[in-house]
Each structure stands twice: as C-alpha cells, then as structure tokens.
Design a protein around this motif. Structure first.
Motif, PDB file in Angstrom:
ATOM      1  N   LEU A 114       0.827  -1.206   0.000  1.00 32.23           N
ATOM      2  CA  LEU A 114       0.000   0.000   0.000  1.00 32.23           C
ATOM      3  C   LEU A 114       0.862   1.258   0.000  1.00 32.23           C
ATOM      4  O   LEU A 114       1.837   1.337   0.755  1.00 32.23           O
ATOM      5  N   SER A 115       0.486   2.224  -0.793  1.00 25.83           N
ATOM      6  CA  SER A 115       1.178   3.514  -0.792  1.00 25.83           C
ATOM      7  C   SER A 115       0.737   4.306   0.439  1.00 25.83           C
ATOM      8  O   SER A 115      -0.238   3.947   1.107  1.00 25.83           O
ATOM      9  N   ASP A 116       1.433   5.392   0.713  1.00 24.90           N
ATOM     10  CA  ASP A 116       1.040   6.253   1.836  1.00 24.90           C
ATOM     11  C   ASP A 116      -0.385   6.766   1.656  1.00 24.90           C
ATOM     12  O   ASP A 116      -1.170   6.804   2.606  1.00 24.90           O
ATOM     13  N   LYS A 117      -0.722   7.130   0.446  1.00 28.06           N
ATOM     14  CA  LYS A 117      -2.066   7.629   0.159  1.00 28.06           C
ATOM     15  C   LYS A 117      -3.117   6.545   0.400  1.00 28.06           C
ATOM     16  O   LYS A 117      -4.191   6.813   0.926  1.00 28.06           O
ATOM     17  N   GLU A 118      -2.799   5.322   0.011  1.00 22.69           N
ATOM     18  CA  GLU A 118      -3.726   4.213   0.240  1.00 22.69           C
ATOM     19  C   GLU A 118      -3.883   3.918   1.734  1.00 22.69           C
ATOM     20  O   GLU A 118      -4.994   3.642   2.208  1.00 22.69           O
ATOM     21  N   ILE A 119      -2.790   3.979   2.467  1.00 23.06           N
ATOM     22  CA  ILE A 119      -2.861   3.788   3.928  1.00 23.06           C
ATOM     23  C   ILE A 119      -3.742   4.864   4.546  1.00 23.06           C
ATOM     24  O   ILE A 119      -4.577   4.588   5.412  1.00 23.06           O
ATOM     25  N   ASP A 120      -3.580   6.101   4.105  1.00 18.29           N
ATOM     26  CA  ASP A 120      -4.430   7.186   4.609  1.00 18.29           C
ATOM     27  C   ASP A 120      -5.901   6.933   4.301  1.00 18.29           C
ATOM     28  O   ASP A 120      -6.777   7.228   5.115  1.00 18.29           O
ATOM     29  N   SER A 121      -6.182   6.364   3.136  1.00 19.36           N
ATOM     30  CA  SER A 121      -7.563   6.043   2.779  1.00 19.36           C
ATOM     31  C   SER A 121      -8.125   4.965   3.705  1.00 19.36           C
ATOM     32  O   SER A 121      -9.281   5.048   4.135  1.00 19.36           O
ATOM     33  N   VAL A 122      -7.324   3.966   4.018  1.00 23.34           N
ATOM     34  CA  VAL A 122      -7.749   2.931   4.962  1.00 23.34           C
ATOM     35  C   VAL A 122      -8.057   3.567   6.314  1.00 23.34           C
ATOM     36  O   VAL A 122      -9.073   3.261   6.951  1.00 23.34           O
ATOM     37  N   LEU A 123      -7.207   4.468   6.750  1.00 22.64           N
ATOM     38  CA  LEU A 123      -7.437   5.133   8.036  1.00 22.64           C
ATOM     39  C   LEU A 123      -8.693   6.002   8.008  1.00 22.64           C
ATOM     40  O   LEU A 123      -9.437   6.048   8.989  1.00 22.64           O
ATOM     41  N   ALA A 124      -8.951   6.669   6.893  1.00 19.32           N
ATOM     42  CA  ALA A 124     -10.188   7.459   6.780  1.00 19.32           C
ATOM     43  C   ALA A 124     -11.399   6.536   6.892  1.00 19.32           C
ATOM     44  O   ALA A 124     -12.387   6.863   7.563  1.00 19.32           O
ATOM     45  N   TYR A 125     -11.328   5.389   6.259  1.00 14.24           N
ATOM     46  CA  TYR A 125     -12.418   4.409   6.338  1.00 14.24           C
ATOM     47  C   TYR A 125     -12.606   3.939   7.780  1.00 14.24           C
ATOM     48  O   TYR A 125     -13.724   3.907   8.296  1.00 14.24           O
ATOM     49  N   ILE A 126     -11.521   3.580   8.441  1.00 12.75           N
ATOM     50  CA  ILE A 126     -11.597   3.132   9.841  1.00 12.75           C
ATOM     51  C   ILE A 126     -12.218   4.224  10.711  1.00 12.75           C
ATOM     52  O   ILE A 126     -13.125   3.963  11.511  1.00 12.75           O
ATOM     53  N   LYS A 127     -11.762   5.456  10.537  1.00 13.18           N
ATOM     54  CA  LYS A 127     -12.278   6.566  11.339  1.00 13.18           C
ATOM     55  C   LYS A 127     -13.764   6.813  11.104  1.00 13.18           C
ATOM     56  O   LYS A 127     -14.450   7.330  11.983  1.00 13.18           O
ATOM     57  N   SER A 128     -14.265   6.433   9.944  1.00 17.67           N
ATOM     58  CA  SER A 128     -15.681   6.647   9.647  1.00 17.67           C
ATOM     59  C   SER A 128     -16.586   5.791  10.538  1.00 17.67           C
ATOM     60  O   SER A 128     -17.781   6.039  10.620  1.00 17.67           O
ATOM     61  N   PHE A 129     -16.018   4.824  11.233  1.00 16.36           N
ATOM     62  CA  PHE A 129     -16.775   3.971  12.151  1.00 16.36           C
ATOM     63  C   PHE A 129     -16.798   4.520  13.580  1.00 16.36           C
ATOM     64  O   PHE A 129     -17.575   4.050  14.399  1.00 16.36           O
ATOM     65  N   TRP A 130     -15.928   5.449  13.881  1.00 15.38           N
ATOM     66  CA  TRP A 130     -15.804   5.945  15.249  1.00 15.38           C
ATOM     67  C   TRP A 130     -16.926   6.911  15.595  1.00 15.38           C
ATOM     68  O   TRP A 130     -17.465   7.594  14.722  1.00 15.38           O
ATOM     69  N   SER A 131     -17.212   7.007  16.874  1.00 13.15           N
ATOM     70  CA  SER A 131     -18.184   8.000  17.330  1.00 13.15           C
ATOM     71  C   SER A 131     -17.609   9.391  17.080  1.00 13.15           C
ATOM     72  O   SER A 131     -16.390   9.565  16.941  1.00 13.15           O
ATOM     73  N   LYS A 132     -18.471  10.364  17.027  1.00 13.68           N
ATOM     74  CA  LYS A 132     -18.034  11.751  16.823  1.00 13.68           C
ATOM     75  C   LYS A 132     -17.067  12.168  17.931  1.00 13.68           C
ATOM     76  O   LYS A 132     -16.061  12.828  17.669  1.00 13.68           O
ATOM     77  N   GLU A 133     -17.355  11.755  19.142  1.00 10.76           N
ATOM     78  CA  GLU A 133     -16.509  12.097  20.291  1.00 10.76           C
ATOM     79  C   GLU A 133     -15.093  11.530  20.123  1.00 10.76           C
ATOM     80  O   GLU A 133     -14.102  12.239  20.313  1.00 10.76           O
ATOM     81  N   TYR A 134     -14.972  10.254  19.756  1.00  5.41           N
ATOM     82  CA  TYR A 134     -13.666   9.630  19.579  1.00  5.41           C
ATOM     83  C   TYR A 134     -12.927  10.230  18.383  1.00  5.41           C
ATOM     84  O   TYR A 134     -11.722  10.462  18.435  1.00  5.41           O
ATOM     85  N   TYR A 135     -13.665  10.467  17.316  1.00 10.20           N
ATOM     86  CA  TYR A 135     -13.075  11.052  16.108  1.00 10.20           C
ATOM     87  C   TYR A 135     -12.484  12.430  16.421  1.00 10.20           C
ATOM     88  O   TYR A 135     -11.338  12.716  16.068  1.00 10.20           O
TER      89      TYR A 135
END
Length: 142
Positions: A114-135
């Motif tokens: 995975l490129s750095d950009k792809e890793i960042d996309s994975v992290l954006a996806y993961i963060k989309s599951f977090w509560s607003k407070e945790y995010y």
C-alpha cells in the motif's frame, strides 16, 4: 545546458513533493471517495484479521493458538482512536513488529503493498466507524 536545468528542476520538484508527502495529517473523513477507496483496500488487506465490520478477532484481548496477540477492533470499541495519525500510519506501513520491542502479534507491515495515500484512505475508512466524540478526540492528537 537546457537538459541540465530541466534535470535540476525535476529533481527539485521530486524532492519538494516528497518533503510535503510526510505531512499528510490529520486524516479526516471529509472525502467520501477516500473512504470508499479505503473500504476496498481494508477489505482486501485488513478484514481477514480485523473482520469485515472492523470488530476485531473474537476475544481480541487474548492470544491465539500460536500464542500471538489477536487483532483488536478498529471500529472505536478498541484502543485505535487513542493514537495519532502518524502512529497509526506507521503501524500499518511498517507493522508492530518493527515498532514495538518484543511484540507478540502478527501485525505485519503493508508498506510493500500500500502507498502512503492508500494507507491514509484505509485510516479514513476506519475513522468513519468511530463516534463523533472519539473522532474529534483523535483529531486533536494530530
């Protein structure tokens, strides 16, 4: 002479681009395209251990039959949101084995896939599951 100037400018621009590439934090959930790209990459590279719904391995605080730590949930019910983006990015890119002495898990690095950009996309996806407070808490860490 013109070739040399072109070469110097090209090298300068490449170095300039790479110097800014490491400053790609914070990773946000503002881009729906980034999240969708991250979902595909997550399903291809992460879901086999962290589960398709990001719930982590069953009884994730324990160890598996090989004595290794199990994959934690990434959906906000674990500890992922306690870490800043630089740390999370490094864990995905290099693996915990290279970052934590005596690490007893199976989290390998994906920097060769995975490129750095792809890793960042994975992290954006993961963060989309977090509560607003945790995010929001995690964004402040960056």
């Amino acid at each position: 002479m013109k070739k040399n100037i072109f070469l110097i400018i090209t090298i300068f621009l490449i170095n300039l681009d790479s110097s800014f590439a490491s400053n790609h934090y914070p990773i946000t959930t503002e881009s729906k395209i980034m999240i969708e790209r991250g979902k595909i990459l997550y399903e291809q590279n992460c879901a086999s251990c962290h589960m398709i719904n990001l719930s982590g391995a069953k009884n994730w605080k324990g160890v598996d039959e090989d004595g290794h730590r199990k994959a934690p949930p990434l959906n906000g019910t674990g500890h992922t949101w306690h870490h800043d983006d630089k740390t999370l990015h490094a864990i995905i890119k290099y693996g915990l084995g290279k970052l934590v002495k005596n690490y007893e898990g199976k989290m390998m690095g994906f920097g060769d896939k995975l490129s750095d950009k792809e890793i960042d996309s994975v992290l954006a996806y993961i963060k989309s599951f977090w509560s607003k407070e945790y995010y929001e808490y995690q964004l402040k860490l960056n």
